[in-house]
Design an enzyme around this catalytic site. Sequence first.
Site, PDB file in Angstrom:
ATOM      1  N   LYS A  45       0.866  -1.177   0.000  1.00  0.00           N
ATOM      2  CA  LYS A  45       0.000   0.000   0.000  1.00  0.00           C
ATOM      3  C   LYS A  45       0.905   1.231   0.000  1.00  0.00           C
ATOM      4  CE  LYS A  45      -3.582   2.710   0.468  1.00  0.00           C
ATOM      5  NZ  LYS A  45      -4.413   2.974  -0.734  1.00  0.00           N
ATOM      6  N   MET A  71     -10.567   5.507  -0.879  1.00  0.00           N
ATOM      7  CA  MET A  71      -9.959   5.104   0.386  1.00  0.00           C
ATOM      8  C   MET A  71      -9.311   6.301   1.088  1.00  0.00           C
ATOM      9  SD  MET A  71     -10.710   1.926   0.259  1.00  0.00           S
ATOM     10  CE  MET A  71      -9.795   1.187   1.587  1.00  0.00           C
ATOM     11  N   CYS A 131      -2.676   9.314  -6.964  1.00  0.00           N
ATOM     12  CA  CYS A 131      -3.803   9.037  -6.076  1.00  0.00           C
ATOM     13  C   CYS A 131      -4.934  10.022  -6.352  1.00  0.00           C
ATOM     14  CB  CYS A 131      -3.425   9.126  -4.603  1.00  0.00           C
ATOM     15  SG  CYS A 131      -4.891   8.878  -3.574  1.00  0.00           S
ATOM     16  N   SER A 195      -6.403   3.884 -10.886  1.00  0.00           N
ATOM     17  CA  SER A 195      -7.833   3.897 -11.206  1.00  0.00           C
ATOM     18  C   SER A 195      -8.175   5.152 -12.019  1.00  0.00           C
ATOM     19  CB  SER A 195      -8.655   3.853  -9.916  1.00  0.00           C
ATOM     20  OG  SER A 195      -8.256   4.871  -9.040  1.00  0.00           O
ATOM     21  N   GLY A 248      -4.915  -2.771 -14.781  1.00  0.00           N
ATOM     22  CA  GLY A 248      -6.228  -2.242 -15.130  1.00  0.00           C
ATOM     23  C   GLY A 248      -7.083  -3.241 -15.873  1.00  0.00           C
ATOM     24  N   GLY A 270      -5.868  -5.893  -9.513  1.00  0.00           N
ATOM     25  CA  GLY A 270      -6.449  -5.029  -8.489  1.00  0.00           C
ATOM     26  C   GLY A 270      -7.823  -5.529  -8.071  1.00  0.00           C
TER      27      GLY A 270
HETATM   28  O1  RRO Z   1      -5.992   5.216  -1.158  1.00  0.00           O
HETATM   29  C1  RRO Z   1      -6.657   5.538  -2.177  1.00  0.00           C
HETATM   30  O2  RRO Z   1      -7.726   6.146  -2.110  1.00  0.00           O
HETATM   31  C2  RRO Z   1      -6.159   5.236  -3.525  1.00  0.00           C
HETATM   32  C3  RRO Z   1      -4.869   5.469  -3.946  1.00  0.00           C
HETATM   33 BR1  RRO Z   1      -3.521   6.054  -2.807  1.00  0.00          BR
HETATM   34  C4  RRO Z   1      -4.527   5.248  -5.295  1.00  0.00           C
HETATM   35  O3  RRO Z   1      -3.384   5.464  -5.754  1.00  0.00           O
HETATM   36  N1  RRO Z   1      -5.500   4.831  -6.133  1.00  0.00           N
HETATM   37  C5  RRO Z   1      -6.758   4.588  -5.716  1.00  0.00           C
HETATM   38  O4  RRO Z   1      -7.610   4.204  -6.541  1.00  0.00           O
HETATM   39  N2  RRO Z   1      -7.070   4.800  -4.406  1.00  0.00           N
END
Ligand code: RRO
Length: 312
Positions: A45, A71, A131, A195, A248, A270
Amino acid sequence: MVSTQTTIGDFHFDNCLMNAAGVFCMTKDELAAIEQSAAGSFVTKTGTLTKREGNPKPRYADTALGSINSMGLPNFGYQYYLDYVIDLQKQDGSKPHFLSVVGMSPEETHHILKAVQASDYQGLVELNLSCPNVPGKPQIAYDFETTQNILQEVFTYYQKPLGLKLPPYFDMVHFDQAAQIFNQFPLTFVNCINSIGNGLVIEDEQAVIKPKNGFGGIGGDYVKPTALANVHAFYQRLKPSIRIVGTGGVKSGRDAFEHILCGASMVQLGTVLHQEGPEVFTRITAELKAIMKIKGYENLADFRGKLRYIND
Ligand code: RRO
Protein backbone atom coordinates in the site's frame (compact mmCIF):
# COMPACT_ATOMS: atom_id res chain seq x y z
CA MET A 1 8.10 -25.29 -21.37
CA VAL A 2 5.89 -22.22 -21.14
CA SER A 3 7.20 -19.63 -18.66
CA THR A 4 5.71 -16.38 -17.35
CA GLN A 5 8.96 -15.21 -15.79
CA THR A 6 10.02 -11.63 -16.43
CA THR A 7 12.50 -8.90 -15.51
CA ILE A 8 12.21 -5.25 -14.47
CA GLY A 9 15.57 -3.50 -14.35
CA ASP A 10 18.00 -5.98 -12.78
CA PHE A 11 15.25 -7.84 -10.95
CA HIS A 12 14.06 -11.29 -11.95
CA PHE A 13 10.50 -12.47 -11.23
CA ASP A 14 9.35 -16.09 -11.55
CA ASN A 15 5.87 -14.88 -12.51
CA CYS A 16 4.77 -11.65 -14.22
CA LEU A 17 1.57 -11.41 -12.14
CA MET A 18 1.39 -9.50 -8.84
CA ASN A 19 -1.04 -7.36 -6.84
CA ALA A 20 -1.80 -3.74 -7.66
CA ALA A 21 -0.99 -1.22 -4.92
CA GLY A 22 -3.95 -0.72 -2.61
CA VAL A 23 -5.24 -4.27 -2.89
CA PHE A 24 -4.27 -6.94 -0.33
CA CYS A 25 -1.25 -4.96 0.81
CA MET A 26 -2.23 -2.79 3.79
CA THR A 27 -1.00 -5.12 6.55
CA LYS A 28 1.99 -7.43 6.90
CA ASP A 29 -0.44 -10.38 7.01
CA GLU A 30 -1.95 -9.43 3.65
CA LEU A 31 1.51 -8.92 2.13
CA ALA A 32 2.63 -12.29 3.50
CA ALA A 33 -0.37 -13.92 1.80
CA ILE A 34 0.69 -12.47 -1.56
CA GLU A 35 4.29 -13.52 -0.89
CA GLN A 36 3.11 -17.10 -0.35
CA SER A 37 0.79 -17.12 -3.38
CA ALA A 38 1.69 -17.77 -7.03
CA ALA A 39 2.31 -14.02 -7.51
CA GLY A 40 5.80 -13.07 -8.71
CA SER A 41 6.05 -10.16 -6.29
CA PHE A 42 4.01 -7.75 -4.22
CA VAL A 43 3.72 -3.98 -4.00
CA THR A 44 2.85 -2.39 -0.67
CA LYS A 45 0.00 0.00 0.00
CA THR A 46 1.32 3.47 -0.74
CA GLY A 47 3.08 4.65 2.41
CA THR A 48 3.08 8.29 3.45
CA LEU A 49 5.40 10.07 5.89
CA THR A 50 3.04 9.43 8.79
CA LYS A 51 0.18 7.00 9.36
CA ARG A 52 -3.21 7.98 7.86
CA GLU A 53 -6.73 6.82 8.69
CA GLY A 54 -8.05 7.67 5.22
CA ASN A 55 -11.58 8.71 4.25
CA PRO A 56 -14.82 7.76 6.06
CA LYS A 57 -16.49 4.42 5.24
CA PRO A 58 -18.08 3.08 3.12
CA ARG A 59 -15.14 3.96 0.85
CA TYR A 60 -14.98 0.91 -1.46
CA ALA A 61 -17.71 -0.84 -3.43
CA ASP A 62 -17.71 -3.75 -5.87
CA THR A 63 -19.98 -3.27 -8.86
CA ALA A 64 -21.13 -5.57 -11.65
CA LEU A 65 -18.36 -4.26 -13.91
CA GLY A 66 -15.59 -3.52 -11.41
CA SER A 67 -15.14 -1.28 -8.41
CA ILE A 68 -15.13 2.27 -7.09
CA ASN A 69 -12.97 3.46 -4.20
CA SER A 70 -12.18 6.58 -2.30
CA MET A 71 -9.96 5.10 0.39
CA GLY A 72 -8.06 8.38 0.87
CA LEU A 73 -4.60 6.86 1.29
CA PRO A 74 -5.08 4.97 4.57
CA ASN A 75 -1.74 3.38 5.54
CA PHE A 76 0.56 2.66 8.47
CA GLY A 77 3.26 5.10 7.32
CA TYR A 78 6.11 4.27 4.92
CA GLN A 79 8.41 3.03 7.71
CA TYR A 80 6.04 0.13 8.46
CA TYR A 81 6.29 -1.08 4.86
CA LEU A 82 10.01 -0.31 4.52
CA ASP A 83 10.80 -2.33 7.66
CA TYR A 84 8.78 -5.27 6.30
CA VAL A 85 10.41 -5.40 2.85
CA ILE A 86 13.86 -5.11 4.48
CA ASP A 87 12.94 -8.01 6.81
CA LEU A 88 11.82 -10.17 3.89
CA GLN A 89 14.89 -9.26 1.84
CA LYS A 90 17.04 -10.94 4.51
CA GLN A 91 15.22 -14.27 4.04
CA ASP A 92 16.47 -16.89 1.59
CA GLY A 93 14.25 -17.25 -1.49
CA SER A 94 12.48 -13.94 -0.95
CA LYS A 95 10.90 -12.46 -4.07
CA PRO A 96 11.99 -8.96 -5.10
CA HIS A 97 9.40 -6.37 -4.01
CA PHE A 98 7.96 -2.97 -4.81
CA LEU A 99 7.64 -0.38 -2.04
CA SER A 100 4.98 2.19 -2.94
CA VAL A 101 5.36 5.67 -1.44
CA VAL A 102 4.32 9.30 -1.81
CA GLY A 103 4.36 12.36 0.43
CA MET A 104 1.49 14.77 1.01
CA SER A 105 3.81 17.46 -0.41
CA PRO A 106 6.96 17.39 -2.55
CA GLU A 107 8.99 18.00 0.64
CA GLU A 108 7.49 14.92 2.27
CA THR A 109 8.11 12.85 -0.85
CA HIS A 110 11.79 13.85 -0.79
CA HIS A 111 12.01 13.10 2.93
CA ILE A 112 10.66 9.57 2.34
CA LEU A 113 12.85 8.85 -0.68
CA LYS A 114 15.97 10.11 1.12
CA ALA A 115 15.17 7.72 3.96
CA VAL A 116 14.72 4.82 1.51
CA GLN A 117 17.98 5.77 -0.21
CA ALA A 118 19.79 5.71 3.16
CA SER A 119 18.19 2.40 4.22
CA ASP A 120 19.28 -1.20 3.55
CA TYR A 121 16.38 -1.71 1.11
CA GLN A 122 17.63 -3.03 -2.22
CA GLY A 123 14.30 -3.54 -4.02
CA LEU A 124 12.15 -1.41 -6.29
CA VAL A 125 10.26 1.72 -5.29
CA GLU A 126 7.05 2.85 -6.97
CA LEU A 127 6.39 6.56 -6.51
CA ASN A 128 2.62 7.02 -6.63
CA LEU A 129 1.96 10.19 -8.64
CA SER A 130 -1.69 9.37 -9.21
CA CYS A 131 -3.80 9.04 -6.08
CA PRO A 132 -7.23 10.43 -7.08
CA ASN A 133 -8.86 10.42 -3.66
CA VAL A 134 -7.31 12.91 -1.24
CA PRO A 135 -9.70 15.88 -0.96
CA GLY A 136 -7.97 19.06 -2.10
CA LYS A 137 -4.91 17.26 -3.56
CA PRO A 138 -4.91 16.91 -7.35
CA GLN A 139 -3.30 13.90 -9.01
CA ILE A 140 0.35 14.94 -9.29
CA ALA A 141 1.01 13.41 -12.70
CA TYR A 142 -1.74 15.51 -14.31
CA ASP A 143 0.45 18.55 -13.49
CA PHE A 144 3.43 18.16 -15.82
CA GLU A 145 5.41 21.06 -14.37
CA THR A 146 5.21 19.71 -10.82
CA THR A 147 6.02 16.19 -12.06
CA GLN A 148 9.12 17.43 -13.89
CA ASN A 149 10.26 19.41 -10.83
CA ILE A 150 9.79 16.48 -8.45
CA LEU A 151 11.72 14.08 -10.70
CA GLN A 152 14.48 16.64 -11.30
CA GLU A 153 15.00 16.93 -7.56
CA VAL A 154 14.59 13.21 -6.80
CA PHE A 155 17.37 12.17 -9.14
CA THR A 156 19.85 14.53 -7.50
CA TYR A 157 19.96 12.14 -4.49
CA TYR A 158 18.08 8.94 -5.37
CA GLN A 159 20.20 6.18 -6.91
CA LYS A 160 18.11 3.06 -6.34
CA PRO A 161 15.66 1.62 -8.91
CA LEU A 162 12.59 3.83 -9.10
CA GLY A 163 9.35 3.74 -11.07
CA LEU A 164 6.17 5.81 -11.25
CA LYS A 165 2.52 4.90 -10.79
CA LEU A 166 0.70 6.91 -13.42
CA PRO A 167 -2.89 7.99 -13.83
CA PRO A 168 -4.59 7.27 -17.14
CA TYR A 169 -4.04 9.88 -19.83
CA PHE A 170 -6.70 10.40 -22.47
CA ASP A 171 -5.09 12.51 -25.19
CA MET A 172 -2.25 11.77 -27.61
CA VAL A 173 -0.65 15.12 -26.80
CA HIS A 174 -0.59 14.20 -23.13
CA PHE A 175 1.07 10.84 -23.91
CA ASP A 176 3.73 12.78 -25.84
CA GLN A 177 4.25 15.40 -23.13
CA ALA A 178 4.38 12.87 -20.30
CA ALA A 179 6.80 10.60 -22.18
CA GLN A 180 9.05 13.55 -22.99
CA ILE A 181 9.38 14.19 -19.25
CA PHE A 182 9.86 10.55 -18.19
CA ASN A 183 12.51 9.93 -20.88
CA GLN A 184 14.76 12.58 -19.27
CA PHE A 185 15.24 10.43 -16.16
CA PRO A 186 16.80 7.06 -15.26
CA LEU A 187 13.44 5.54 -14.35
CA THR A 188 13.29 1.74 -14.11
CA PHE A 189 9.58 1.44 -14.92
CA VAL A 190 6.26 3.20 -15.21
CA ASN A 191 3.04 1.54 -14.07
CA CYS A 192 -0.06 2.23 -16.21
CA ILE A 193 -2.71 2.78 -14.85
CA ASN A 194 -4.05 3.84 -11.48
CA SER A 195 -7.83 3.90 -11.21
CA ILE A 196 -9.74 6.26 -13.51
CA GLY A 197 -10.26 9.14 -11.14
CA ASN A 198 -13.52 10.59 -9.92
CA GLY A 199 -16.21 8.36 -11.34
CA LEU A 200 -19.62 8.11 -9.71
CA VAL A 201 -21.60 4.90 -9.11
CA ILE A 202 -25.25 5.09 -7.99
CA GLU A 203 -27.59 2.47 -6.56
CA ASP A 204 -31.28 3.35 -6.46
CA GLU A 205 -30.96 7.11 -5.79
CA GLN A 206 -27.78 7.12 -3.70
CA ALA A 207 -24.05 7.19 -4.31
CA VAL A 208 -22.48 3.84 -3.24
CA ILE A 209 -19.51 5.32 -1.34
CA LYS A 210 -19.49 8.11 1.24
CA PRO A 211 -16.37 10.30 0.67
CA LYS A 212 -16.48 13.19 -1.81
CA ASN A 213 -20.26 12.79 -2.33
CA GLY A 214 -19.63 9.43 -3.99
CA PHE A 215 -16.80 10.38 -6.36
CA GLY A 216 -14.04 7.76 -6.52
CA GLY A 217 -11.47 5.88 -8.58
CA ILE A 218 -12.88 3.31 -11.00
CA GLY A 219 -11.28 -0.09 -11.58
CA GLY A 220 -12.18 -3.41 -13.19
CA ASP A 221 -13.82 -4.08 -16.55
CA TYR A 222 -14.58 -0.39 -17.14
CA VAL A 223 -10.90 0.54 -17.33
CA LYS A 224 -9.27 -2.20 -19.43
CA PRO A 225 -9.33 -0.37 -22.80
CA THR A 226 -7.92 2.77 -21.17
CA ALA A 227 -5.25 0.72 -19.39
CA LEU A 228 -4.22 -1.10 -22.58
CA ALA A 229 -4.00 2.18 -24.48
CA ASN A 230 -1.80 3.73 -21.79
CA VAL A 231 0.47 0.67 -21.62
CA HIS A 232 0.89 0.71 -25.39
CA ALA A 233 1.26 4.49 -25.70
CA PHE A 234 4.13 4.49 -23.19
CA TYR A 235 5.65 1.30 -24.63
CA GLN A 236 5.88 3.12 -27.97
CA ARG A 237 7.24 6.36 -26.53
CA LEU A 238 9.59 5.48 -23.65
CA LYS A 239 13.22 4.46 -23.97
CA PRO A 240 13.56 0.66 -23.75
CA SER A 241 15.29 0.81 -20.35
CA ILE A 242 12.00 2.04 -18.84
CA ARG A 243 9.86 -1.09 -18.48
CA ILE A 244 6.07 -0.96 -18.40
CA VAL A 245 3.94 -2.47 -15.65
CA GLY A 246 0.37 -3.02 -16.86
CA THR A 247 -2.53 -2.56 -14.46
CA GLY A 248 -6.23 -2.24 -15.13
CA GLY A 249 -9.12 -4.56 -15.85
CA VAL A 250 -7.22 -7.85 -15.66
CA LYS A 251 -9.47 -10.69 -14.50
CA SER A 252 -8.40 -13.51 -16.85
CA GLY A 253 -5.34 -14.90 -18.58
CA ARG A 254 -6.62 -13.31 -21.78
CA ASP A 255 -6.60 -9.85 -20.15
CA ALA A 256 -3.02 -10.37 -18.92
CA PHE A 257 -2.05 -11.58 -22.41
CA GLU A 258 -3.43 -8.36 -23.90
CA HIS A 259 -1.46 -6.18 -21.47
CA ILE A 260 1.75 -8.01 -22.42
CA LEU A 261 0.90 -7.73 -26.13
CA CYS A 262 0.64 -3.96 -25.56
CA GLY A 263 4.10 -3.92 -23.98
CA ALA A 264 3.76 -4.80 -20.29
CA SER A 265 6.64 -6.66 -18.62
CA MET A 266 4.67 -7.22 -15.43
CA VAL A 267 0.89 -7.29 -14.92
CA GLN A 268 -0.94 -6.30 -11.74
CA LEU A 269 -4.27 -7.50 -10.39
CA GLY A 270 -6.45 -5.03 -8.49
CA THR A 271 -10.24 -5.38 -8.40
CA VAL A 272 -10.17 -9.12 -9.19
CA LEU A 273 -7.74 -9.75 -6.33
CA HIS A 274 -10.03 -7.87 -3.99
CA GLN A 275 -12.95 -9.97 -5.18
CA GLU A 276 -11.30 -13.44 -5.34
CA GLY A 277 -8.30 -13.30 -2.97
CA PRO A 278 -4.69 -14.48 -3.56
CA GLU A 279 -5.75 -17.83 -5.11
CA VAL A 280 -6.56 -15.76 -8.20
CA PHE A 281 -2.85 -15.73 -9.11
CA THR A 282 -2.90 -19.50 -9.65
CA ARG A 283 -5.98 -19.32 -11.89
CA ILE A 284 -4.83 -16.41 -14.06
CA THR A 285 -1.28 -17.77 -14.39
CA ALA A 286 -2.70 -21.09 -15.64
CA GLU A 287 -5.00 -19.29 -18.09
CA LEU A 288 -2.15 -17.16 -19.41
CA LYS A 289 0.10 -20.19 -19.86
CA ALA A 290 -2.68 -22.06 -21.70
CA ILE A 291 -3.03 -19.17 -24.19
CA MET A 292 0.74 -19.00 -24.68
CA LYS A 293 0.89 -22.76 -25.29
CA ILE A 294 -1.87 -22.65 -27.93
CA LYS A 295 -0.07 -19.81 -29.69
CA GLY A 296 3.36 -21.45 -29.48
CA TYR A 297 4.88 -18.78 -27.24
CA GLU A 298 7.41 -20.02 -24.67
CA ASN A 299 8.06 -16.77 -22.83
CA LEU A 300 6.81 -13.20 -22.60
CA ALA A 301 9.47 -11.84 -24.94
CA ASP A 302 7.92 -13.89 -27.79
CA PHE A 303 4.88 -11.58 -27.86
CA ARG A 304 5.55 -8.58 -25.61
CA GLY A 305 4.74 -5.34 -27.44
CA LYS A 306 3.86 -7.23 -30.63
CA LEU A 307 0.31 -5.87 -30.92
CA ARG A 308 -0.75 -5.99 -34.56
CA TYR A 309 -2.53 -3.08 -36.26
CA ILE A 310 -4.92 -3.25 -39.20
CA ASN A 311 -2.98 -1.89 -42.17
CA ASP A 312 -4.34 -0.97 -45.60
O1 RRO B 1 -5.99 5.22 -1.16
C1 RRO B 1 -6.66 5.54 -2.18
O2 RRO B 1 -7.73 6.15 -2.11
C2 RRO B 1 -6.16 5.24 -3.53
C3 RRO B 1 -4.87 5.47 -3.95
BR1 RRO B 1 -3.52 6.05 -2.81
C4 RRO B 1 -4.53 5.25 -5.29
O3 RRO B 1 -3.38 5.46 -5.75
N1 RRO B 1 -5.50 4.83 -6.13
C5 RRO B 1 -6.76 4.59 -5.72
O4 RRO B 1 -7.61 4.20 -6.54
N2 RRO B 1 -7.07 4.80 -4.41
